[in-house]
Enzyme design. Structure first.
Site, PDB file in Angstrom:
ATOM      1  N   SER A   1      -5.132 -23.891 -10.929  1.00 20.21           N
ATOM      2  CA  SER A   1      -5.611 -25.042 -11.684  1.00 20.21           C
ATOM      3  C   SER A   1      -5.428 -26.328 -10.900  1.00 20.21           C
ATOM      4  O   SER A   1      -4.477 -26.451 -10.104  1.00 20.21           O
ATOM      5  CB  SER A   1      -4.840 -25.137 -13.008  1.00 20.21           C
ATOM      6  OG  SER A   1      -5.071 -26.368 -13.648  1.00 20.21           O
TER       7      SER A   1
ATOM      8  N   TYR B   1       2.669 -25.925 -17.828  1.00 21.54           N
ATOM      9  CA  TYR B   1       1.473 -25.163 -17.449  1.00 21.54           C
ATOM     10  C   TYR B   1       1.231 -25.280 -15.948  1.00 21.54           C
ATOM     11  O   TYR B   1       1.037 -24.271 -15.248  1.00 21.54           O
ATOM     12  CB  TYR B   1       0.267 -25.678 -18.219  1.00 21.54           C
ATOM     13  CG  TYR B   1      -1.057 -25.150 -17.712  1.00 21.54           C
ATOM     14  CD1 TYR B   1      -1.389 -23.809 -17.859  1.00 21.54           C
ATOM     15  CD2 TYR B   1      -1.973 -25.993 -17.082  1.00 21.54           C
ATOM     16  CE1 TYR B   1      -2.598 -23.315 -17.387  1.00 21.54           C
ATOM     17  CE2 TYR B   1      -3.182 -25.510 -16.617  1.00 21.54           C
ATOM     18  CZ  TYR B   1      -3.490 -24.176 -16.769  1.00 21.54           C
ATOM     19  OH  TYR B   1      -4.681 -23.697 -16.299  1.00 21.54           O
TER      20      TYR B   1
END
Length: 334
Positions: A127, A152
């Site tokens: 990501s 995350y």
């Protein structure tokens, strides 16, 4: 080619599976169908895949070590594409253990499966969140990413490190892809663009964080899938000593990381204007401060992707949003 796609009922996993099936590949998909967002949307994606003869599906959680190992032993996968993960920056503040279970325990189970069955290429989703507090733009894969600002992001950085270790130890060709704000039809309802369209269509206000002073490198789903498919066809080999030295690192592993982004950041208020135009309605806005875990801007340097696989995402935001709005109206009958 026999491909395992994890997270196949998810946004990117679904479109990737469709693309591979269209190309004549066999796809074995797994997904735990969790309720992080509307399960019906996931099931409807699966319906689009299940009617195809070369698609097989198993409901399976990657944290189920025995179940995943049994799957790897029963199949001979040429390539594994790990799209399964607990997504979302803000949700990690509420439910951190969902991230350790899926993104850490689940990912090491995938690595072990690939290792023990000699998979030819592991491709996995990382990501743009890993860039965290970085201020230099555009974000380059050679940048230091040691300062995540959300759990995350930390788990995605951990995935990259775990994958590199396995690539080094077991000569497993491994490629990670840092996705930049993927959007499009069949997308995730927790994403801002989805929430904006839903709210504006229903004459409800939208929450605009950091008072609209945000930029995002919005990347259309078709571009992301094209990048993934091309990366799948280019498993990395161990770099020569000269290559490693010129790149500024000492890794000798068959391992690569790519950014997959539009290379064209859009200001949030401009993004909202594009949505207004597609819907034919004005937005009612509630301006709010920056949220914990958020970053003010993302911007992908895609030079490595262009050089190695000959592809650069190019879908304009106006076209991508128009396609999403058209799908949204049809799917929700509004």
């Amino acid at each position: 080619m026999n491909v395992l796609v994890t997270g196949v009922a998810g946004f990117v996993g679904y479109f990737l599976a469709q693309r591979l099936l269209t190309a004549g590949d066999r796809v074995y998909g797994v997904d735990n169908l969790n309720d992080y967002y509307d399960v019906q949307l996931k099931q409807d994606r699966l319906k689009q895949l299940s009617c195809q003869s070369e698609f097989a599906f198993q409901q399976l959680d990657l944290a189920d070590r025995d179940g995943l190992m049994a799957l790897f032993q029963s199949q001979a996968f040429d390539c594994v594409v790990n799209m399964a993960a607990q997504a979302g920056v803000r949700y990690s503040l509420k439910n951190p253990f969902a991230y350790s279970d899926s993104n850490l325990s689940g990912f090491i189970n995938v690595l072990e499966g690939c290792r023990h069955t000699q998979v030819a290429h592991l491709v996995f989703a990382s990501s743009s969140s890993v860039y965290g507090a970085n201020r230099k733009v555009p974000f380059s894969v050679s940048d230091n990413v040691d300062h995540p600002v959300s759990l995350y992001a930390a788990t995605k950085k951990a995935n990259e490190l775990m994958a590199h270790a396995y690539s080094h130890l077991y000569h497993l060709p491994t490629t990670g892809m840092r996705f930049f704000t993927v959007y499009g039809p069949w997308g995730r309802p927790d994403m801002a663009y989805f929430k904006f369209v839903k709210a504006i269509a229903n004459d409800q206000p939208i929450e605009v964080y950091n008072y609209g002073k945000m930029k995002r490198d919005f990347t259309y789903i078709d571009d992301v899938v094209e990048g993934v498919v091309r990366v799948m066809k280019h498993p990395p080999s161990a770099p020569t000593e000269a290559d490693a030295t010129s790149a500024g690192f000492n890794s000798q592993a068959p391992y690569k990381i790519y950014n997959i982004g539009n290379n064209r950041p859009i200001e949030l208020m401009k993004f909202i204007e594009v949505i207004e135009q597609a819907l034919g309605k004005k937005a009612k806005t509630i301006m709010l401060p920056m949220q914990p875990g958020d970053v003010p801007a993302t911007y992908a340097d895609v030079d490595d992707l262009v050089r190695d696989v000959g592809f650069k995402p190019e879908t304009p935001i106006e076209i991508g949003i128009e396609r999403f709005v058209r799908w949204y109206r049809e799917y929700y009958e509004v």
